[in-house]
Design an enzyme around this catalytic site. Sequence first.
Site, PDB file in Angstrom:
ATOM      1  N   HIS A  38    -107.825  85.741  43.838  1.00  0.00           N
ATOM      2  CA  HIS A  38    -107.111  85.207  42.671  1.00  0.00           C
ATOM      3  C   HIS A  38    -106.060  86.198  42.186  1.00  0.00           C
ATOM      4  O   HIS A  38    -104.912  85.827  41.937  1.00  0.00           O
ATOM      5  CB  HIS A  38    -108.095  84.879  41.541  1.00  0.00           C
ATOM      6  CG  HIS A  38    -107.424  84.632  40.231  1.00  0.00           C
ATOM      7  ND1 HIS A  38    -106.637  83.525  39.993  1.00  0.00           N
ATOM      8  CD2 HIS A  38    -107.389  85.367  39.083  1.00  0.00           C
ATOM      9  CE1 HIS A  38    -106.157  83.577  38.761  1.00  0.00           C
ATOM     10  NE2 HIS A  38    -106.596  84.689  38.190  1.00  0.00           N
ATOM     11  N   HIS A  68    -104.872  91.800  35.224  1.00  0.00           N
ATOM     12  CA  HIS A  68    -104.892  90.932  34.055  1.00  0.00           C
ATOM     13  C   HIS A  68    -106.281  90.497  33.605  1.00  0.00           C
ATOM     14  O   HIS A  68    -106.468  90.179  32.436  1.00  0.00           O
ATOM     15  CB  HIS A  68    -103.977  89.717  34.243  1.00  0.00           C
ATOM     16  CG  HIS A  68    -104.506  88.645  35.127  1.00  0.00           C
ATOM     17  ND1 HIS A  68    -104.318  88.654  36.496  1.00  0.00           N
ATOM     18  CD2 HIS A  68    -105.210  87.527  34.850  1.00  0.00           C
ATOM     19  CE1 HIS A  68    -104.892  87.583  37.006  1.00  0.00           C
ATOM     20  NE2 HIS A  68    -105.431  86.878  36.029  1.00  0.00           N
ATOM     21  N   ASP A  69    -107.272  90.512  34.460  1.00  0.00           N
ATOM     22  CA  ASP A  69    -108.618  90.088  34.069  1.00  0.00           C
ATOM     23  C   ASP A  69    -109.629  91.225  33.937  1.00  0.00           C
ATOM     24  O   ASP A  69    -110.796  90.972  33.661  1.00  0.00           O
ATOM     25  CB  ASP A  69    -109.153  89.066  35.084  1.00  0.00           C
ATOM     26  CG  ASP A  69    -108.601  87.665  34.850  1.00  0.00           C
ATOM     27  OD1 ASP A  69    -108.204  87.347  33.712  1.00  0.00           O
ATOM     28  OD2 ASP A  69    -108.561  86.881  35.823  1.00  0.00           O
ATOM     29  N   GLU A  72    -111.041  91.356  30.294  1.00  0.00           N
ATOM     30  CA  GLU A  72    -111.732  90.117  29.915  1.00  0.00           C
ATOM     31  C   GLU A  72    -112.981  89.853  30.750  1.00  0.00           C
ATOM     32  O   GLU A  72    -113.969  89.347  30.232  1.00  0.00           O
ATOM     33  CB  GLU A  72    -110.765  88.935  30.050  1.00  0.00           C
ATOM     34  CG  GLU A  72    -111.328  87.620  29.565  1.00  0.00           C
ATOM     35  CD  GLU A  72    -110.292  86.514  29.544  1.00  0.00           C
ATOM     36  OE1 GLU A  72    -110.665  85.373  29.867  1.00  0.00           O
ATOM     37  OE2 GLU A  72    -109.123  86.776  29.210  1.00  0.00           O
ATOM     38  N   ASP A  73    -112.944  90.186  32.033  1.00  0.00           N
ATOM     39  CA  ASP A  73    -114.013  89.749  32.939  1.00  0.00           C
ATOM     40  C   ASP A  73    -114.860  90.857  33.550  1.00  0.00           C
ATOM     41  O   ASP A  73    -115.691  90.573  34.425  1.00  0.00           O
ATOM     42  CB  ASP A  73    -113.404  88.928  34.083  1.00  0.00           C
ATOM     43  CG  ASP A  73    -112.821  87.609  33.601  1.00  0.00           C
ATOM     44  OD1 ASP A  73    -113.157  87.160  32.492  1.00  0.00           O
ATOM     45  OD2 ASP A  73    -112.005  87.027  34.346  1.00  0.00           O
ATOM     46  N   ASP A 129    -100.619  83.228  36.331  1.00  0.00           N
ATOM     47  CA  ASP A 129    -102.063  83.020  36.296  1.00  0.00           C
ATOM     48  C   ASP A 129    -102.381  81.536  36.185  1.00  0.00           C
ATOM     49  O   ASP A 129    -103.217  81.006  36.926  1.00  0.00           O
ATOM     50  CB  ASP A 129    -102.663  83.801  35.125  1.00  0.00           C
ATOM     51  CG  ASP A 129    -104.168  83.695  35.030  1.00  0.00           C
ATOM     52  OD1 ASP A 129    -104.850  83.696  36.076  1.00  0.00           O
ATOM     53  OD2 ASP A 129    -104.677  83.622  33.892  1.00  0.00           O
TER      54      ASP A 129
END
Length: 185
Positions: A38, A68-69, A72-73, A129
């Site tokens: 991804h 980018h994640d 958050e993840d 995204d």
Amino acid sequence: MDTPPWSPDRYLTAYRFAAEAHRGQTVPGTDGLPYLMHLSLVCMEVMSALAVEPGDDPDLAIQCALLHDVIEDTDVTHEQVLASFGRAVADGVQALSKDPGLPKAERMADSLARIQAQPRAVWLVKLADRITNLAPPPASWSADKRARYRDEAGRILAALGGASAYLSARMQARIEAYAAHLAQL
């Protein structure tokens, strides 16, 4: 010999950091594809846009695309991204991360507002995204959730589309394809 508009060394550093942070994670709705897939697709969308519409800070766009994640993840913090990549990247990645302390209904609007306060390079990442995520939705999603996701994509495009005519056109096409897919279900 021309030099590339972005640093291969910075790309590789961010790619490795993201690979380590997301180790063991898979792309939801796939047969176990590593999550790095991804991130690579988002970065590819950003790099394609930068090839067509050069930006002020391609390294910022590419590093934020790969990272980018991570806030958050994963367990990675803003401070860790700051220490490894500097203020601009850390703040860009933070803006791209939804705030889990907010009610779910408010998270996207908050994130879009924070992204809009960032350089154009960060806007590109959010567009890329969502372009990447506008694949056929998981079978487990209800019709209502699928429609909300499509509508949310339209809000992202309206808020950030001015950053890139190229990505805006790609996103509009993906929204239309997503809507056509939903109509067939």
